[in-house]
Write a protein that holds these residues in place. Structure first.
Motif, PDB file in Angstrom:
ATOM      1  N   ALA A  43       0.836  -1.206   0.000  1.00  0.00           N
ATOM      2  CA  ALA A  43       0.000   0.000   0.000  1.00  0.00           C
ATOM      3  C   ALA A  43       0.868   1.252   0.000  1.00  0.00           C
ATOM      4  N   ALA A  44       1.930   1.236   0.806  1.00  0.00           N
ATOM      5  CA  ALA A  44       2.830   2.385   0.856  1.00  0.00           C
ATOM      6  C   ALA A  44       3.547   2.575  -0.473  1.00  0.00           C
ATOM      7  N   ALA A  45       3.985   1.493  -1.095  1.00  0.00           N
ATOM      8  CA  ALA A  45       4.681   1.586  -2.380  1.00  0.00           C
ATOM      9  C   ALA A  45       3.780   2.200  -3.440  1.00  0.00           C
ATOM     10  N   ALA A  46       2.513   1.793  -3.453  1.00  0.00           N
ATOM     11  CA  ALA A  46       1.571   2.338  -4.431  1.00  0.00           C
ATOM     12  C   ALA A  46       1.333   3.825  -4.192  1.00  0.00           C
ATOM     13  N   GLN A  47       1.255   4.209  -2.938  1.00  0.00           N
ATOM     14  CA  GLN A  47       0.992   5.604  -2.609  1.00  0.00           C
ATOM     15  C   GLN A  47       2.207   6.486  -2.840  1.00  0.00           C
ATOM     16  N   LEU A  48       3.395   5.978  -2.528  1.00  0.00           N
ATOM     17  CA  LEU A  48       4.603   6.793  -2.531  1.00  0.00           C
ATOM     18  C   LEU A  48       5.394   6.734  -3.835  1.00  0.00           C
ATOM     19  N   GLY A  49       5.059   5.781  -4.716  1.00  0.00           N
ATOM     20  CA  GLY A  49       5.689   5.776  -6.025  1.00  0.00           C
ATOM     21  C   GLY A  49       6.797   4.762  -6.223  1.00  0.00           C
ATOM     22  N   TRP A  50       6.805   3.686  -5.441  1.00  0.00           N
ATOM     23  CA  TRP A  50       7.817   2.643  -5.602  1.00  0.00           C
ATOM     24  C   TRP A  50       7.304   1.531  -6.504  1.00  0.00           C
ATOM     25  N   ALA A  51       8.183   0.982  -7.339  1.00  0.00           N
ATOM     26  CA  ALA A  51       7.754   0.044  -8.375  1.00  0.00           C
ATOM     27  C   ALA A  51       7.533  -1.370  -7.866  1.00  0.00           C
ATOM     28  N   ALA A  52       8.248  -1.760  -6.797  1.00  0.00           N
ATOM     29  CA  ALA A  52       8.170  -3.143  -6.322  1.00  0.00           C
ATOM     30  C   ALA A  52       8.296  -3.161  -4.809  1.00  0.00           C
ATOM     31  N   VAL A  53       8.092  -4.343  -4.217  1.00  0.00           N
ATOM     32  CA  VAL A  53       8.060  -4.498  -2.765  1.00  0.00           C
ATOM     33  C   VAL A  53       8.879  -5.721  -2.361  1.00  0.00           C
ATOM     34  N   GLU A  54       9.605  -5.587  -1.250  1.00  0.00           N
ATOM     35  CA  GLU A  54      10.261  -6.723  -0.601  1.00  0.00           C
ATOM     36  C   GLU A  54       9.902  -6.683   0.884  1.00  0.00           C
ATOM     37  N   THR A  55       9.669  -7.839   1.494  1.00  0.00           N
ATOM     38  CA  THR A  55       9.413  -7.887   2.934  1.00  0.00           C
ATOM     39  C   THR A  55      10.671  -8.224   3.727  1.00  0.00           C
ATOM     40  N   ASP A  56      11.758  -8.481   3.032  1.00  0.00           N
ATOM     41  CA  ASP A  56      13.045  -8.770   3.675  1.00  0.00           C
ATOM     42  C   ASP A  56      14.080  -7.827   3.070  1.00  0.00           C
ATOM     43  N   TRP A  57      14.626  -6.943   3.897  1.00  0.00           N
ATOM     44  CA  TRP A  57      15.575  -5.966   3.364  1.00  0.00           C
ATOM     45  C   TRP A  57      16.814  -6.642   2.770  1.00  0.00           C
ATOM     46  N   GLU A  59      16.832  -9.181   0.839  1.00  0.00           N
ATOM     47  CA  GLU A  59      16.519  -9.441  -0.568  1.00  0.00           C
ATOM     48  C   GLU A  59      16.654  -8.155  -1.383  1.00  0.00           C
ATOM     49  N   LEU A  60      16.252  -7.038  -0.797  1.00  0.00           N
ATOM     50  CA  LEU A  60      16.418  -5.739  -1.474  1.00  0.00           C
ATOM     51  C   LEU A  60      17.892  -5.484  -1.782  1.00  0.00           C
ATOM     52  N   VAL A  61      18.755  -5.731  -0.809  1.00  0.00           N
ATOM     53  CA  VAL A  61      20.189  -5.486  -0.977  1.00  0.00           C
ATOM     54  C   VAL A  61      20.785  -6.378  -2.063  1.00  0.00           C
ATOM     55  N   ARG A  62      20.228  -7.575  -2.229  1.00  0.00           N
ATOM     56  CA  ARG A  62      20.756  -8.514  -3.236  1.00  0.00           C
ATOM     57  C   ARG A  62      20.328  -8.172  -4.660  1.00  0.00           C
ATOM     58  N   ARG A  63      19.334  -7.335  -4.825  1.00  0.00           N
ATOM     59  CA  ARG A  63      18.765  -7.095  -6.151  1.00  0.00           C
ATOM     60  C   ARG A  63      19.740  -6.366  -7.070  1.00  0.00           C
ATOM     61  N   ASP A  64      19.812  -6.824  -8.320  1.00  0.00           N
ATOM     62  CA  ASP A  64      20.696  -6.205  -9.307  1.00  0.00           C
ATOM     63  C   ASP A  64      20.196  -4.837  -9.753  1.00  0.00           C
ATOM     64  N   ASP A  65      18.891  -4.580  -9.613  1.00  0.00           N
ATOM     65  CA  ASP A  65      18.354  -3.291 -10.074  1.00  0.00           C
ATOM     66  C   ASP A  65      18.421  -2.212  -8.993  1.00  0.00           C
ATOM     67  N   VAL A  66      19.109  -2.500  -7.891  1.00  0.00           N
ATOM     68  CA  VAL A  66      19.271  -1.523  -6.804  1.00  0.00           C
ATOM     69  C   VAL A  66      20.739  -1.111  -6.729  1.00  0.00           C
ATOM     70  N   GLN A  67      20.994   0.180  -6.899  1.00  0.00           N
ATOM     71  CA  GLN A  67      22.357   0.717  -6.732  1.00  0.00           C
ATOM     72  C   GLN A  67      22.493   1.616  -5.508  1.00  0.00           C
ATOM     73  N   ALA A  84      25.724  -4.226   5.294  1.00  0.00           N
ATOM     74  CA  ALA A  84      25.407  -5.211   4.254  1.00  0.00           C
ATOM     75  C   ALA A  84      25.289  -4.556   2.888  1.00  0.00           C
ATOM     76  N   ALA A  85      24.656  -3.385   2.840  1.00  0.00           N
ATOM     77  CA  ALA A  85      24.490  -2.695   1.556  1.00  0.00           C
ATOM     78  C   ALA A  85      25.821  -2.223   1.011  1.00  0.00           C
ATOM     79  N   LEU A  86      26.660  -1.653   1.855  1.00  0.00           N
ATOM     80  CA  LEU A  86      27.974  -1.179   1.407  1.00  0.00           C
ATOM     81  C   LEU A  86      28.833  -2.338   0.909  1.00  0.00           C
ATOM     82  N   GLU A  87      28.800  -3.445   1.629  1.00  0.00           N
ATOM     83  CA  GLU A  87      29.588  -4.612   1.214  1.00  0.00           C
ATOM     84  C   GLU A  87      29.070  -5.191  -0.097  1.00  0.00           C
ATOM     85  N   ALA A  88      27.790  -4.963  -0.387  1.00  0.00           N
ATOM     86  CA  ALA A  88      27.214  -5.417  -1.655  1.00  0.00           C
ATOM     87  C   ALA A  88      27.439  -4.411  -2.779  1.00  0.00           C
TER      88      ALA A  88
END
Length: 380
Positions: A43-57, A59-67, A84-88
């Motif tokens: 619901a927040a993603a739809a309201q705020l303008g985010w294209a996709a959702v993850e319930t585990d951060w 998984e977000l850090v592992r995504r290739d489309d996230v810089q 974790a994000a910096l190391e990725a």
């Protein structure tokens, strides 16, 4: 982005608007939002303008489309997510305070330094640096308009928990927030004072107080609002107010006050700087104004005068509206995103850095040590 409540909302607005008002070297794409509840995050993603959702951060850090990873969570998770994000190999924007402890902040700084050697950037989100009037104050001090800095007087006054029946939200629990008014809002005035003056806090003497020591348990909370929980109570484990005197590295003396019990004050982040040649004063509740006193003028002409900081030549202001059309709270975050993305595009290190966040954390820790030791003078 990780987190979608109060800070998540303002950060989302900033990501949406930065490219529309500033010429960015790269165009941010709001790829994915992470939160624990799948339904609420969607619901927040739809309201705020985010294209996709993850319930585990993770998984977000592992995504290739996230810089870039933008951390808008309580302080107890900042270190784990940021490292974790910096190391990725992801650039990281992290809300303030940087961490809940000095030790956590030190580990985050070490991770940021390793990442920087690979071209990965990081920044802590002290948004009040991006108020045009505050940025103008820094410029005027740097230009020598105030001469030798002698006094700094800083306050952050709120009243949102004066009601003893206000529920026990995460900001009132030390394991999640690290500290109370000290970390939540005093961190801002410490950073703002150091930013404007170019001097660091070197020693402190402080006191803290918790006025309401038990509160009803919260059924749910979002931002600075919450619903109570049917009579059961829990212990408040953070400070409600923190006051401390300080010395700065350039010889100035300072006083700081942060409280969430200043009845009638909603978001009065104030700072006054007195120098040999003049003074500056700012209050966020009148955020488009900077007051300046020029001590070099004849006494018959001297006095504080208002500078309405909306001219094209003022920091950030020229990207927005015609002179006289003021900005608001949300614009500070847009400026933050603009500076962060610009640094990434140019291959430079953005400010304030994680190291700057660690310096603030060390001041907060020194205040806590002093307050627990009868206000003994404590070196930062």
């Amino acid at each position: 982005m990780v987190g979608y409540a109060f800070m998540g909302r303002v950060h989302s607005q900033a990501w949406r608007s930065a490219g529309a008002f500033f010429d960015l070297p790269v165009a941010p794409v709001m790829a994915v939002l992470s939160g624990r509840s799948a339904e609420r995050t969607a619901a927040a993603a739809a309201q705020l303008g985010w294209a996709a959702v993850e319930t585990d951060w993770k998984e977000l850090v592992r995504r290739d489309d996230v810089q870039i990873v933008d951390i808008c969570t309580p302080g107890d998770s900042h270190a784990e997510i940021a490292i974790a994000a910096l190391e990725a190999g992801k650039h990281v924007l992290c809300e303030k305070p940087l961490a809940n402890t000095v030790e956590e902040a030190e580990v985050m700084v070490a991770a940021a330094e390793r990442a920087a050697a690979r071209g990965v950037r990081s920044m802590v989100a002290f948004n009040y640096r991006r108020v045009p009037a505050v940025a103008l104050a820094r410029r005027m001090v740097a230009e020598g308009r105030l001469g030798e800095i002698r006094h700094v007087r800083a306050q952050y006054l709120q009243d949102w928990i004066t009601d003893p029946q206000f529920p026990l939200v995460w900001r009132l629990q030390k394991d999640k927030a690290g500290s109370g008014a000290l970390g939540d809002i005093a961190s801002h005035i410490v950073d703002t004072a150091q930013f404007i003056t170019g001097q660091l806090v070197t020693g402190v003497s402080g006191i803290t107080e918790t006025f309401v020591k038990e509160r009803p348990l919260a059924e749910e909370s979002a931002g600075l609002s919450a619903a109570g929980g049917g009579g059961a109570t829990g212990q408040v484990t953070v400070d409600d107010a923190a006051l401390f005197t300080a010395r700065l590295s350039g010889g100035a003396v300072a006083s700081f006050e942060a409280t969430r019990f200043a009845t009638g004050r909603k978001n009065a982040m104030r700072i006054e700087v007195n120098g040999a040649l003049g003074s500056l004063a700012f209050d966020f509740e009148s955020m488009n104004e900077l007051w300046f006193h020029d001590q070099t003028l004849p006494a018959e002409e001297a006095g504080f005068r208002r500078i309405y900081v909306t001219e094209a030549g003022h920091p950030y202001a020229g990207a927005w509206w015609p002179p006289g059309h003021g900005l608001g709270y949300e614009h500070t975050f847009t400026h933050e995103v603009k500076d962060f993305v610009q640094a990434i595009g140019e291959g430079t290190d953005p400010e304030p850095s994680f190291a700057d966040g660690l310096r603030v954390q060390r001041v907060l820790a020194a205040v806590e040590r002093s307050a627990s030791d009868d206000s003994r003078w404590t070196t930062v």
